[in-house]
Design a protein around this motif. Structure first.
Motif, PDB file in Angstrom:
ATOM      1  N   GLY A 124       9.811  -6.797  10.204  1.00 37.40           N
ATOM      2  CA  GLY A 124       9.373  -5.408  10.017  1.00 37.40           C
ATOM      3  C   GLY A 124      10.297  -4.569   9.176  1.00 37.40           C
ATOM      4  N   ILE A 125      11.417  -5.147   8.696  1.00 40.31           N
ATOM      5  CA  ILE A 125      12.399  -4.324   7.976  1.00 40.31           C
ATOM      6  C   ILE A 125      13.078  -5.033   6.798  1.00 40.31           C
ATOM      7  CG2 ILE A 125      14.337  -4.920   9.546  1.00 40.31           C
ATOM      8  CD1 ILE A 125      15.150  -1.893   9.373  1.00 40.31           C
ATOM      9  N   SER A 154       1.822  -0.942   6.687  1.00 40.61           N
ATOM     10  CA  SER A 154       1.707  -1.931   7.762  1.00 40.61           C
ATOM     11  C   SER A 154       0.299  -1.852   8.287  1.00 40.61           C
ATOM     12  CB  SER A 154       2.640  -1.580   8.924  1.00 40.61           C
ATOM     13  OG  SER A 154       3.948  -1.936   8.628  1.00 40.61           O
ATOM     14  N   ASP A 165       9.561   0.850   5.304  1.00 41.68           N
ATOM     15  CA  ASP A 165       9.156  -0.392   5.973  1.00 41.68           C
ATOM     16  C   ASP A 165       9.271  -0.268   7.497  1.00 41.68           C
ATOM     17  OD1 ASP A 165       8.532  -2.993   6.578  1.00 41.68           O
ATOM     18  OD2 ASP A 165      10.256  -3.902   5.575  1.00 41.68           O
ATOM     19  N   ALA A 166      10.452   0.148   7.963  1.00 39.88           N
ATOM     20  CA  ALA A 166      10.672   0.240   9.415  1.00 39.88           C
ATOM     21  C   ALA A 166       9.737   1.281  10.035  1.00 39.88           C
ATOM     22  CB  ALA A 166      12.124   0.597   9.695  1.00 39.88           C
ATOM     23  N   THR A 175       6.057   0.040  10.395  1.00 38.63           N
ATOM     24  CA  THR A 175       5.899  -0.841  11.554  1.00 38.63           C
ATOM     25  C   THR A 175       5.943  -0.020  12.849  1.00 38.63           C
ATOM     26  OG1 THR A 175       7.032  -2.563  10.295  1.00 38.63           O
ATOM     27  CG2 THR A 175       6.805  -2.935  12.659  1.00 38.63           C
TER      28      THR A 175
HETATM   29 MG    MG Z   1       7.637  -2.774   8.253  1.00 39.43          MG
END
Ligand code: MG
Ligand code: AMP
Length: 343
Positions: free
Chosen positions: A180-181, A250, A293-294, A297
């Protein structure tokens, strides 16, 4: 000399000087290189570089891909030889000394766990593994197995020592999953490598985690990024205009398993150990790709209300959320509008 000819010479000289001045003010001519998509980090990556000449632009693209491969080798959990896989085997009883890059990602991850009340949690590995198996069996994981896996999840069970740069797991069987990162982090490092190699601008896309910077192609100042419609693959839902920003999406529309006709996302709610089902697609616009990105998610787990609250208190960050079909309701932060083309 004839007065008229003299006047003509003066006019032409002035015109030439004005043209030179305009050209100088416009800056150097830039060229761009696009060497297409390459497979890395379990997906397809695409890099475009803009630079003063072709050789530099080519070098920038290669420098970007080189960085992506480097991070992939380090952080892949599919590759038993990656540094992450080794840590997952040795983290308990540990401690294990890790590279600066891995440590940086762990620090950022824990920071996101704290900010999201545990919605984002890289210790989710044991539960992700159980759900991954359903891709073959098409059956939900059993309650006993899920309960046992859940005991091994929790970022507070991770001990990071910044002085020794070591990692230790509190209990046996823990497993870190950077799915997820890591892509976002790799995109940011690729951008840095391109700047060091002389890029005047560029775009790095790893499976939809994108960051663009500086001069765009064809003399443009902003990059245009198409977002795919979660309901119909290949359809562009909206176009974003970005510069010096990142975007990540996501969702359950590309990667999911079908069990009894129901879609199960590859994103897990750590509180329940079940797949996150509140949103079909989460797009985050943020200054860096690791943040985008983080957060993308995390918001998939948090849902609309809590998610928008978090984004509202995060500077220079916007969200575009789409609820599951058939409603497919779009909700976005008020600041997202300025990035959407023709809206
Ligand atoms: Mg992500
Ligand atoms: P993304 O496509 O960036 O949303 O990442 C999804 C991937 O992150 C999954 O395939 C898992 O590897 C991992 N993951 C799943 N649930 C979580 C979670 N709650 N927190 C952090 N990572 C997760």
């Amino acid at each position: 000399m004839n007065k008229r000819i003299l006047r003509l010479i003066v006019v032409i000289t002035v015109l030439v000087l004005v043209a030179i001045l305009i050209r100088t003010l416009q800056g150097p001519t830039l060229v761009s290189t696009d060497r297409g998509y390459r497979q890395v980090m379990g997906t397809f990556a695409h890099i475009i570089a803009v630079a003063p000449n072709k050789k530099t632009a080519d070098d920038c693209v290669e420098a970007g891909f080189e960085k992506l491969r480097y991070i992939d080798q380090m952080m892949s959990d599919y590759d038993p030889n990656s540094e992450l896989s080794r840590l997952n085997r040795q983290g308990f009883p540990g401690p294990v000394k890790v590279s600066q890059e891995l440590f940086d990602v762990f620090l950022a991850s824990v920071n996101y766990s704290e900010k999201t009340n545990g919605a984002f949690d890289i210790t989710i590995g044991p539960v992700v593994d159980l759900w991954r198996k359903t891709e073959d069996t098409a059956e939900r994981p059993g309650k006993e197995a899920l309960d046992a896996a859940q005991k091994k999840v929790g970022y507070e069970k991770l001990t990071l020592d910044p002085n020794a740069r070591t990692v230790r797991f509190a209990i046996a069987g823990m497993k870190l999953d950077l799915g997820g990162i890591a892509k976002g982090y790799a995109v940011d490092l690729a951008v840095k490598a391109m700047l060091q190699a002389g890029a005047a601008g560029g775009m790095v896309d790893v499976g939809g985690d994108i960051r663009c910077f500086g001069a765009a192609t064809r003399g443009r100042k902003v990059w245009t990024i198409g977002l795919e419609d979660p309901a119909t693959e290949g359809n562009v839902m909206m176009i974003l205009k970005l510069n010096d920003m990142a975007v990540a999406t996501s969702g359950d529309y590309r990667r999911f398993v079908l069990i009894d006709g129901r879609k199960f996302s590859h994103i897990i709610n750590p509180a329940t150990s079940t797949s996150a089902a509140q949103l079909s697609s989460v797009t985050i616009i943020a200054p860096t790709a690791i943040d985008a990105d983080a957060l993308a998610t995390a918001l998939s787990v948090m849902g609309t209300a809590k998610g928008l609250q978090l984004i509202g208190s995060t500077p220079r960050t916007e969200a575009i959320l789409i609820s599951p079909a058939p409603q497919s309701i779009q909700t976005r932060t008020s600041g997202a509008k300025k990035y959407i083309k023709n809206k």
